[in-house]
Design a protein around this motif. Structure first.
Motif, mmCIF file in Angstrom:
data_model
loop_
_atom_site.group_PDB
_atom_site.id
_atom_site.type_symbol
_atom_site.label_atom_id
_atom_site.label_comp_id
_atom_site.label_asym_id
_atom_site.label_seq_id
_atom_site.Cartn_x
_atom_site.Cartn_y
_atom_site.Cartn_z
ATOM 1 N N ALA A 58 12.357 92.985 131.271
ATOM 2 C CA ALA A 58 12.528 91.543 131.095
ATOM 3 C C ALA A 58 13.949 91.207 130.645
ATOM 4 O O ALA A 58 14.544 90.220 131.103
ATOM 5 N N ARG A 59 14.505 92.029 129.766
ATOM 6 C CA ARG A 59 15.881 91.796 129.306
ATOM 7 C C ARG A 59 16.851 91.942 130.465
ATOM 8 O O ARG A 59 17.774 91.113 130.636
ATOM 9 N N PHE A 60 16.671 93.010 131.272
ATOM 10 C CA PHE A 60 17.565 93.219 132.410
ATOM 11 C C PHE A 60 17.488 92.052 133.395
ATOM 12 O O PHE A 60 18.498 91.589 133.909
ATOM 13 N N LYS A 61 16.278 91.572 133.663
ATOM 14 C CA LYS A 61 16.137 90.460 134.607
ATOM 15 C C LYS A 61 16.896 89.234 134.115
ATOM 16 O O LYS A 61 17.563 88.542 134.896
ATOM 17 N N GLN A 62 16.804 88.947 132.826
ATOM 18 C CA GLN A 62 17.518 87.799 132.271
ATOM 19 C C GLN A 62 19.028 87.979 132.392
ATOM 20 O O GLN A 62 19.753 87.040 132.749
ATOM 21 N N GLU A 63 19.502 89.191 132.095
ATOM 22 C CA GLU A 63 20.936 89.449 132.171
ATOM 23 C C GLU A 63 21.435 89.384 133.608
ATOM 24 O O GLU A 63 22.521 88.842 133.884
ATOM 25 N N ILE A 64 20.672 89.922 134.538
ATOM 26 C CA ILE A 64 21.059 89.875 135.955
ATOM 27 C C ILE A 64 21.090 88.434 136.438
ATOM 28 O O ILE A 64 22.016 88.016 137.143
ATOM 29 N N GLN A 65 20.065 87.666 136.045
ATOM 30 C CA GLN A 65 20.021 86.258 136.424
ATOM 31 C C GLN A 65 21.219 85.504 135.870
ATOM 32 O O GLN A 65 21.816 84.650 136.544
ATOM 33 N N ARG A 66 21.596 85.825 134.646
ATOM 34 C CA ARG A 66 22.752 85.161 134.019
ATOM 35 C C ARG A 66 24.029 85.450 134.811
ATOM 36 O O ARG A 66 24.848 84.539 135.043
ATOM 37 N N VAL A 67 24.207 86.707 135.216
ATOM 38 C CA VAL A 67 25.401 87.069 135.988
ATOM 39 C C VAL A 67 25.429 86.325 137.318
ATOM 40 O O VAL A 67 26.441 85.727 137.706
ATOM 41 N N VAL A 68 24.300 86.343 138.037
ATOM 42 C CA VAL A 68 24.246 85.723 139.363
ATOM 43 C C VAL A 68 24.467 84.219 139.282
ATOM 44 O O VAL A 68 25.223 83.638 140.070
ATOM 45 N N GLU A 69 23.824 83.574 138.303
ATOM 46 C CA GLU A 69 23.957 82.118 138.187
ATOM 47 C C GLU A 69 25.348 81.707 137.702
ATOM 48 O O GLU A 69 25.771 80.565 137.925
ATOM 49 N N ILE A 73 27.539 85.600 152.378
ATOM 50 C CA ILE A 73 27.918 84.433 153.170
ATOM 51 C C ILE A 73 26.905 83.308 152.966
ATOM 52 O O ILE A 73 27.263 82.141 152.788
ATOM 53 N N ALA A 74 25.610 83.669 152.969
ATOM 54 C CA ALA A 74 24.564 82.662 152.753
ATOM 55 C C ALA A 74 24.429 82.273 151.286
ATOM 56 O O ALA A 74 23.742 81.300 150.969
ATOM 57 N N ASN A 75 25.075 83.037 150.396
ATOM 58 C CA ASN A 75 24.995 82.796 148.947
ATOM 59 C C ASN A 75 23.535 82.767 148.486
ATOM 60 O O ASN A 75 23.091 81.858 147.792
ATOM 61 N N ARG A 76 22.794 83.805 148.891
ATOM 62 C CA ARG A 76 21.376 83.901 148.546
ATOM 63 C C ARG A 76 21.112 85.280 147.936
ATOM 64 O O ARG A 76 21.539 86.302 148.469
ATOM 65 N N TYR A 77 20.361 85.303 146.829
ATOM 66 C CA TYR A 77 20.080 86.548 146.115
ATOM 67 C C TYR A 77 18.568 86.717 145.965
ATOM 68 O O TYR A 77 17.856 85.764 145.644
ATOM 69 N N THR A 78 18.125 87.934 146.208
ATOM 70 C CA THR A 78 16.699 88.234 146.134
ATOM 71 C C THR A 78 16.496 89.424 145.210
ATOM 72 O O THR A 78 17.236 90.410 145.275
ATOM 73 N N PHE A 79 15.480 89.322 144.366
ATOM 74 C CA PHE A 79 15.197 90.353 143.372
ATOM 75 C C PHE A 79 13.921 91.088 143.762
ATOM 76 O O PHE A 79 12.913 90.461 144.081
ATOM 77 N N TYR A 80 13.967 92.410 143.762
ATOM 78 C CA TYR A 80 12.811 93.225 144.119
ATOM 79 C C TYR A 80 12.500 94.201 142.979
ATOM 80 O O TYR A 80 13.386 94.608 142.233
#
Length: 271
Positions: free
Chosen positions: A25-36, A103-110
């Protein structure tokens, strides 16, 4: 040599409990913060400049979190891929995987791979490991081999997963149409072990190379080797044609060690 089941269970729980820095959960929040937080790239960037932009603004910040990744180009798109193994006491280990279309500026998390705490405990017990550090090689072999194997499994329509490592294999269930593997337990396959139906699968693969210590613990090195071996192994016949029970869902077998533990007279006194 085996590690006492109680010791394996206690040390796995302690390790995962004492590493809040690994929490998914911590990693997901940090990754989301970087991407956003990534500013939109200028429209005038060519493909090479876009790659440099992605490396500077996305990949390098993700690497500071402990992720490993790369940027590559297809015909019409450029992509960024980054991943890390996270874990906690409830989830065991999770492989977190981010794919970005630049190019599409789209990110997907798996989350394509999980390894249950039970599987970690069984690996420690059955390989004679005493710490998670002792198991590092097994874990890297498992996560490095699993992604290439998932590609083959989806093509061949496996219904259960299996990942060979030195001295055994992780096995378990498959979900989400083949897109998610759950490594539920570990089966030891040593020279002195009784015969097992899993030998048909394990014997398809050669021993892992005599790599250096750093190479043995590098998921990318393992993955490249497994990719090459799978091309050779499947060149003339599918794996599922030689290991037909992979077409059936995973059903846990009888566990002699667990049964003995449950029947032991002193079980009530054990933690």
């Amino acid at each position: 040599m085996f590690t006492n089941e109680r010791v394996a269970r206690s040390r796995t729980r302690t390790f995962l409990s004492e590493r809040p820095d690994l929490d998914p959960a911590r990693f997901k929040q940090e990754i989301q913060r970087v991407v956003e937080g990534v500013p939109p790239p200028p429209n005038v960037l060519d493909r090479e400049a876009l790659h440099r932009y992605a490396i500077d603004h996305i990949l390098l910040p993700l690497e500071t979190l402990g992720m490993s990744g790369y940027v590559y180009a297809d015909r019409d798109e450029s992509s960024l891929v980054a991943s890390i193994v996270a874990g906690n006491v409830d989830a065991g280990f999770h492989w977190l995987h981010l794919v970005g279309q630049l190019i599409a500026n789209r990110y997907t998390f798996y989350e394509p791979l999980t390894m249950s705490r039970h599987a970690i405990e069984r690996c420690m017990q059955r390989t004679g490991s005493l710490t998670l550090e002792d198991m590092h090689e097994y874990l890297c072999q498992a996560f490095g081999s699993a992604i290439p194997l998932m590609t083959v499994a989806r093509r061949e329509h496996w219904q259960q997963c299996a990942v060979p490592v030195r001295d055994g294999l992780f096995v378990g269930s498959i979900g989400n149409g083949g897109a998610a593997w759950h490594m539920d337990t570990f089966i030891a396959r040593k020279a002195h072990a009784q015969g097992s139906r899993w030998d048909r699968f394990k014997n398809l693969f050669p021993p892992f190379p005599d790599w250096s210590r750093d190479e043995r613990r590098n998921i990318e090195v393992v993955g490249r080797w497994m990719n090459a071996e799978l091309r050779r192994i499947t060149a003339h016949a599918t794996i599922v044609s030689r290991v037909s029970f992979l077409k059936r869902p995973h059903m846990p077998g009888f566990d002699r060690n667990a049964a003995a533990w449950e029947l032991a007279p002193s079980k009530a006194k054990r933690p």
